[in-house]
Design a protein around this motif. Sequence first.
Motif, PDB file in Angstrom:
ATOM      1  N   ASN A   1       0.801  -1.219   0.000  1.00 56.07           N
ATOM      2  CA  ASN A   1       0.000   0.000   0.000  1.00 56.07           C
ATOM      3  C   ASN A   1       0.835   1.271   0.000  1.00 56.07           C
ATOM      4  OD1 ASN A   1      -2.502  -1.371   0.060  1.00 56.07           O
ATOM      5  ND2 ASN A   1      -2.185  -1.794   2.222  1.00 56.07           N
ATOM      6  N   ASP A   2       1.967   1.260   0.695  1.00 56.10           N
ATOM      7  CA  ASP A   2       2.830   2.434   0.760  1.00 56.10           C
ATOM      8  C   ASP A   2       4.230   1.999   1.191  1.00 56.10           C
ATOM      9  OD1 ASP A   2       2.774   2.133   3.625  1.00 56.10           O
ATOM     10  OD2 ASP A   2       0.973   3.351   3.717  1.00 56.10           O
TER      11      ASP A   2
ATOM     12  N   MET B   1      -6.837  -0.717   6.676  1.00 52.74           N
ATOM     13  CA  MET B   1      -5.881  -1.202   5.690  1.00 52.74           C
ATOM     14  C   MET B   1      -5.231  -2.516   6.128  1.00 52.74           C
ATOM     15  SD  MET B   1      -5.907   0.912   3.185  1.00 52.74           S
ATOM     16  CE  MET B   1      -4.384   0.730   2.303  1.00 52.74           C
TER      17      MET B   1
END
Length: 194
Positions: free
Chosen positions: A52-53, A169
């Motif tokens: 995701n990051d 998340m």
Amino acid sequence: MPMTWTIALLIFISSCVSFLNSVYFGKLLLHPVSIFRSNEYYRLFTADFVHNDMVHLVLNEAMLILVCGKLEKLLRATYEYGSLKFLVVYLASMLFGTVAVTIIHRSDFDFSGAGASGSILGCMFCYTILKPEVTALYLPLIGAIPNKCDALIYILGLIVYKLRGKNSMINHELHFFGALGGILVTFVLFPGVI
């Protein structure tokens, strides 16, 4: 630890590409509806290779090298074809997690997932089962915690975090099923540990 480093490198490169190209990211992440409706079964494998990051990527890469590296090193020292057995544990953990989550969320268009956490947890539980006497966790004021207890502590921590946390998340189902896959494949590959 050739297999661990290869997986880590592939994850790093693929995740960095996905940070720069959202279409690439969207094509690789775990999206159960796309798997069922469009027969995009490759997503069961590719979700491990995007994150995701950067924080998500760095945390998973660190855990991959520490946890999976220990497991691969143990298997190489103890069994013939140790790196191959490690790969089987990693892939079985990945697939058990992604298939279970895909079945659970097969009609939820808004659900998607990315990251290697489930596979890593499967490897962690495999290592825990194979080396229960090893101390892998040290808590201040409590002291050394043997492997046979730290997995339970980790699961309890995830449950508490899930109940108290609001971070949507984090895919706790994938963590759980990846860990379960690691446990099951350990008993299949190494029946003597039962």
